[in-house]
Write an enzyme that holds these catalytic residues in place. Sequence first.
Site, PDB file in Angstrom:
ATOM      1  N   ARG A  26       0.824  -1.226   0.000  1.00 20.16           N
ATOM      2  CA  ARG A  26       0.000   0.000   0.000  1.00 20.16           C
ATOM      3  C   ARG A  26       0.855   1.273   0.000  1.00 20.16           C
ATOM      4  O   ARG A  26       0.482   2.277   0.609  1.00 20.16           O
ATOM      5  CB  ARG A  26      -0.935   0.041   1.227  1.00 20.16           C
ATOM      6  CG  ARG A  26      -2.017  -1.006   1.215  1.00 20.16           C
ATOM      7  CD  ARG A  26      -3.240  -0.510   0.462  1.00 20.16           C
ATOM      8  NE  ARG A  26      -4.219  -1.563   0.326  1.00 20.16           N
ATOM      9  CZ  ARG A  26      -5.310  -1.656   1.073  1.00 20.16           C
ATOM     10  NH1 ARG A  26      -5.577  -0.772   1.988  1.00 20.16           N
ATOM     11  NH2 ARG A  26      -6.137  -2.652   0.878  1.00 20.16           N
ATOM     12  N   ARG A  30      -3.499   6.409   1.051  1.00 18.92           N
ATOM     13  CA  ARG A  30      -4.010   7.588   1.752  1.00 18.92           C
ATOM     14  C   ARG A  30      -3.060   8.264   2.729  1.00 18.92           C
ATOM     15  O   ARG A  30      -3.289   9.400   3.123  1.00 18.92           O
ATOM     16  CB  ARG A  30      -5.302   7.218   2.505  1.00 18.92           C
ATOM     17  CG  ARG A  30      -6.497   7.083   1.605  1.00 18.92           C
ATOM     18  CD  ARG A  30      -7.576   6.307   2.276  1.00 18.92           C
ATOM     19  NE  ARG A  30      -7.083   4.960   2.569  1.00 18.92           N
ATOM     20  CZ  ARG A  30      -7.784   4.022   3.173  1.00 18.92           C
ATOM     21  NH1 ARG A  30      -8.985   4.287   3.596  1.00 18.92           N
ATOM     22  NH2 ARG A  30      -7.272   2.827   3.378  1.00 18.92           N
ATOM     23  N   ARG A  39      -7.019  11.419  -5.430  1.00 22.02           N
ATOM     24  CA  ARG A  39      -8.200  10.629  -5.099  1.00 22.02           C
ATOM     25  C   ARG A  39      -9.441  11.521  -5.089  1.00 22.02           C
ATOM     26  O   ARG A  39     -10.496  11.151  -5.585  1.00 22.02           O
ATOM     27  CB  ARG A  39      -7.964   9.979  -3.741  1.00 22.02           C
ATOM     28  CG  ARG A  39      -9.145   9.441  -3.021  1.00 22.02           C
ATOM     29  CD  ARG A  39      -9.562   8.093  -3.545  1.00 22.02           C
ATOM     30  NE  ARG A  39     -10.577   7.530  -2.685  1.00 22.02           N
ATOM     31  CZ  ARG A  39     -11.823   7.965  -2.591  1.00 22.02           C
ATOM     32  NH1 ARG A  39     -12.218   8.986  -3.322  1.00 22.02           N
ATOM     33  NH2 ARG A  39     -12.668   7.395  -1.769  1.00 22.02           N
ATOM     34  N   ASP A  76      -6.781  -2.551  -7.359  1.00 23.44           N
ATOM     35  CA  ASP A  76      -7.278  -3.226  -6.167  1.00 23.44           C
ATOM     36  C   ASP A  76      -7.578  -4.677  -6.498  1.00 23.44           C
ATOM     37  O   ASP A  76      -7.856  -4.995  -7.656  1.00 23.44           O
ATOM     38  CB  ASP A  76      -8.541  -2.547  -5.635  1.00 23.44           C
ATOM     39  CG  ASP A  76      -8.787  -2.940  -4.194  1.00 23.44           C
ATOM     40  OD1 ASP A  76      -8.170  -2.344  -3.294  1.00 23.44           O
ATOM     41  OD2 ASP A  76      -9.557  -3.890  -3.954  1.00 23.44           O
ATOM     42  N   TYR A 153     -14.786 -11.765   0.112  1.00 27.29           N
ATOM     43  CA  TYR A 153     -15.479 -10.491  -0.148  1.00 27.29           C
ATOM     44  C   TYR A 153     -16.755 -10.706  -0.963  1.00 27.29           C
ATOM     45  O   TYR A 153     -17.769 -10.049  -0.744  1.00 27.29           O
ATOM     46  CB  TYR A 153     -14.553  -9.520  -0.890  1.00 27.29           C
ATOM     47  CG  TYR A 153     -13.472  -8.962   0.007  1.00 27.29           C
ATOM     48  CD1 TYR A 153     -13.756  -7.926   0.893  1.00 27.29           C
ATOM     49  CD2 TYR A 153     -12.188  -9.479  -0.005  1.00 27.29           C
ATOM     50  CE1 TYR A 153     -12.769  -7.407   1.729  1.00 27.29           C
ATOM     51  CE2 TYR A 153     -11.197  -8.980   0.826  1.00 27.29           C
ATOM     52  CZ  TYR A 153     -11.493  -7.945   1.692  1.00 27.29           C
ATOM     53  OH  TYR A 153     -10.528  -7.454   2.519  1.00 27.29           O
TER      54      TYR A 153
HETATM   55  O1  CP3 Z   1       0.007  -1.499  -2.543  1.00 31.37           O
HETATM   56  C1  CP3 Z   1      -0.263  -0.554  -3.289  1.00 31.37           C
HETATM   57  O2  CP3 Z   1       0.190   0.599  -3.117  1.00 31.37           O
HETATM   58  C2  CP3 Z   1      -1.104  -0.818  -4.538  1.00 31.37           C
HETATM   59  C3  CP3 Z   1      -2.493  -0.644  -4.408  1.00 31.37           C
HETATM   60  C4  CP3 Z   1      -3.382  -1.621  -3.637  1.00 31.37           C
HETATM   61  C5  CP3 Z   1      -4.637  -1.217  -3.128  1.00 31.37           C
HETATM   62  N1  CP3 Z   1      -5.275  -2.310  -2.653  1.00 31.37           N
HETATM   63  C6  CP3 Z   1      -5.148   0.158  -3.154  1.00 31.37           C
HETATM   64  C7  CP3 Z   1      -6.260   0.546  -2.271  1.00 31.37           C
HETATM   65  C8  CP3 Z   1      -3.253  -3.000  -3.387  1.00 31.37           C
HETATM   66  C9  CP3 Z   1      -2.088  -3.932  -3.670  1.00 31.37           C
HETATM   67  C10 CP3 Z   1      -4.472  -3.418  -2.770  1.00 31.37           C
HETATM   68  C11 CP3 Z   1      -4.751  -4.817  -2.406  1.00 31.37           C
HETATM   69  C12 CP3 Z   1      -5.923  -5.133  -1.589  1.00 31.37           C
HETATM   70  N2  CP3 Z   1      -7.166  -4.560  -1.624  1.00 31.37           N
HETATM   71  C13 CP3 Z   1      -5.983  -6.192  -0.655  1.00 31.37           C
HETATM   72  C14 CP3 Z   1      -4.863  -7.146  -0.371  1.00 31.37           C
HETATM   73  C15 CP3 Z   1      -3.783  -6.551   0.437  1.00 31.37           C
HETATM   74  C16 CP3 Z   1      -4.173  -6.243   1.837  1.00 31.37           C
HETATM   75  O3  CP3 Z   1      -4.165  -5.056   2.192  1.00 31.37           O
HETATM   76  O4  CP3 Z   1      -4.426  -7.185   2.573  1.00 31.37           O
HETATM   77  C17 CP3 Z   1      -7.263  -6.202  -0.090  1.00 31.37           C
HETATM   78  C18 CP3 Z   1      -7.766  -7.145   0.975  1.00 31.37           C
HETATM   79  C19 CP3 Z   1      -8.014  -5.188  -0.721  1.00 31.37           C
HETATM   80  C20 CP3 Z   1      -9.450  -4.865  -0.530  1.00 31.37           C
HETATM   81  C21 CP3 Z   1      -9.676  -3.479  -0.122  1.00 31.37           C
HETATM   82  N3  CP3 Z   1      -9.456  -2.376  -0.922  1.00 31.37           N
HETATM   83  C22 CP3 Z   1     -10.181  -3.017   1.117  1.00 31.37           C
HETATM   84  C23 CP3 Z   1     -10.528  -3.924   2.284  1.00 31.37           C
HETATM   85  C24 CP3 Z   1     -10.255  -1.634   1.034  1.00 31.37           C
HETATM   86  C25 CP3 Z   1     -10.858  -0.691   2.048  1.00 31.37           C
HETATM   87  C26 CP3 Z   1     -10.119  -0.678   3.327  1.00 31.37           C
HETATM   88  C27 CP3 Z   1      -8.960   0.249   3.226  1.00 31.37           C
HETATM   89  O5  CP3 Z   1      -7.845  -0.140   3.563  1.00 31.37           O
HETATM   90  O6  CP3 Z   1      -9.236   1.398   2.840  1.00 31.37           O
HETATM   91  C28 CP3 Z   1      -9.752  -1.236  -0.234  1.00 31.37           C
HETATM   92  C29 CP3 Z   1      -9.575   0.123  -0.762  1.00 31.37           C
HETATM   93  C30 CP3 Z   1      -8.234   0.559  -1.206  1.00 31.37           C
HETATM   94  N4  CP3 Z   1      -7.416  -0.154  -2.018  1.00 31.37           N
HETATM   95  C31 CP3 Z   1      -7.607   1.807  -0.917  1.00 31.37           C
HETATM   96  C32 CP3 Z   1      -6.375   1.799  -1.580  1.00 31.37           C
HETATM   97  C33 CP3 Z   1      -5.364   2.910  -1.628  1.00 31.37           C
HETATM   98  C34 CP3 Z   1      -8.198   2.931  -0.099  1.00 31.37           C
HETATM   99  C35 CP3 Z   1      -9.407   3.507  -0.724  1.00 31.37           C
HETATM  100  C36 CP3 Z   1      -9.394   4.980  -1.026  1.00 31.37           C
HETATM  101  O7  CP3 Z   1      -8.369   5.581  -1.351  1.00 31.37           O
HETATM  102  O8  CP3 Z   1     -10.479   5.532  -0.952  1.00 31.37           O
END
Ligand code: CP3
Length: 354
Positions: A26, A30, A39, A76, A153
């Site tokens: 990540r 954010r 964003r 994502d 999910y």
């Molecule tokens: O790593 C990186 O920088 C690349 C981008 C990336 C995102 N999600 C961006 C994201 C990657 C590799 C993911 C993978 C992801 N997404 C996983 C597996 C890795 C992990 O963290 O366990 C999972 C389970 C998800 C599902 C997901 N996406 C959730 C549960 C959420 C909401 C919770 C949260 O952390 O905000 C997201 C949203 C998400 N994916 C955001 C980002 C930057 C935040 C949303 C936003 O900016 O509004």
Amino acid sequence: MPPKNDTFLRAVLRQSTDRTPVWMMRQAGRYLPEYRRVREQAGSFMNLCRTPELACQVTLQPLERFRLDAAILFSDILTVPDAMGLGLELLEGEGPRFASPVRSAADVRRLPIPDPESTLAYVPAAVRLIQKHLAGSLPLIGFAGSPWTLATYMVEGGSSRDFRKVKGLLYEQPTLLHELLGKLADAVTAYLNAQIAAGVDAVMVFDTWGGALAHHHYREFSLAYAKRILEQLSRESQDRRIPAILFTKGGGQWLDAMAGTGYDALGLDWTTDIGEARRRVGDRVALQGNLDPMTLYGPVELIRSEVRRVLEDFGTGTGHIFNLGHGILPDVDPDRAGTMIEAVHEFSPAFHAA
Ligand code: CP3
């Protein structure tokens, strides 16, 4: 041609390096004010993912701030179920939500295997654009969710505390769950192969919820499908070897089984001693991790000593990719991430002396 900085790729393949490479799960997200600005401009998270120019812009942001050894595609894991027709929405403060979760046999049978060059075309398009901007300076990691993690999910309809619906399905209708997982394995394989064709240098499978499975179910419902993906992955592309990494949060007890699947590297969360993990996997795989992400809330000196501890725990020689044990949290001060990254640069050469 390998990227100019190939430290990450070399470490994943356990070839010698002069220091330990570092990136963060990540890393585009954010905690960066510049991410929050883009964003906001995008209007929604999905718009950001679906607009290759913006996805490219945020992928590159952490590379401008920090001395990282890899970029990771901004996207994502939930884009795949979205493309299968589930209708993904990301609600502020609530996490992901699907309009049409998968609950019945009819729901499973109705799911299409998305063609990554049509419904998901924005992803390979982002990869091509990012590679154009990186211009061979750093490797780019592509990724997808594991079938089991995606299924959690899709069946729950969003995030879950206890996974009662998907585990209910596992205990009541295991054959149906297997059917869903099989379809997801095919969808993820096609998706990762499209990312490889578009130019990613490595791929990572995120099995964030593998650790929620009962001990005797992990291989059957998670690992078997991660393995099936690997078996059909284009691991050679344009004469380059494309390494594959498997990350299972809470999977420390299954490292032996994971090391036997053929993945090049395993991601470790912070609950496992990386030195102990190394002794268990031997020279079969490289290890990626595993600083507790909460360490970044601590003071600078503590972060530095914890980085040193992880490096010492792993020990000398190649095969370690420094990372957090899970994604960086949204309220972390970016300077603390910088402290961690600089400490890896400062301390790690001593672990690679010839
Ligand atoms: O790593 C990186 O920088 C690349 C981008 C990336 C995102 N999600 C961006 C994201 C990657 C590799 C993911 C993978 C992801 N997404 C996983 C597996 C890795 C992990 O963290 O366990 C999972 C389970 C998800 C599902 C997901 N996406 C959730 C549960 C959420 C909401 C919770 C949260 O952390 O905000 C997201 C949203 C998400 N994916 C955001 C980002 C930057 C935040 C949303 C936003 O900016 O509004």
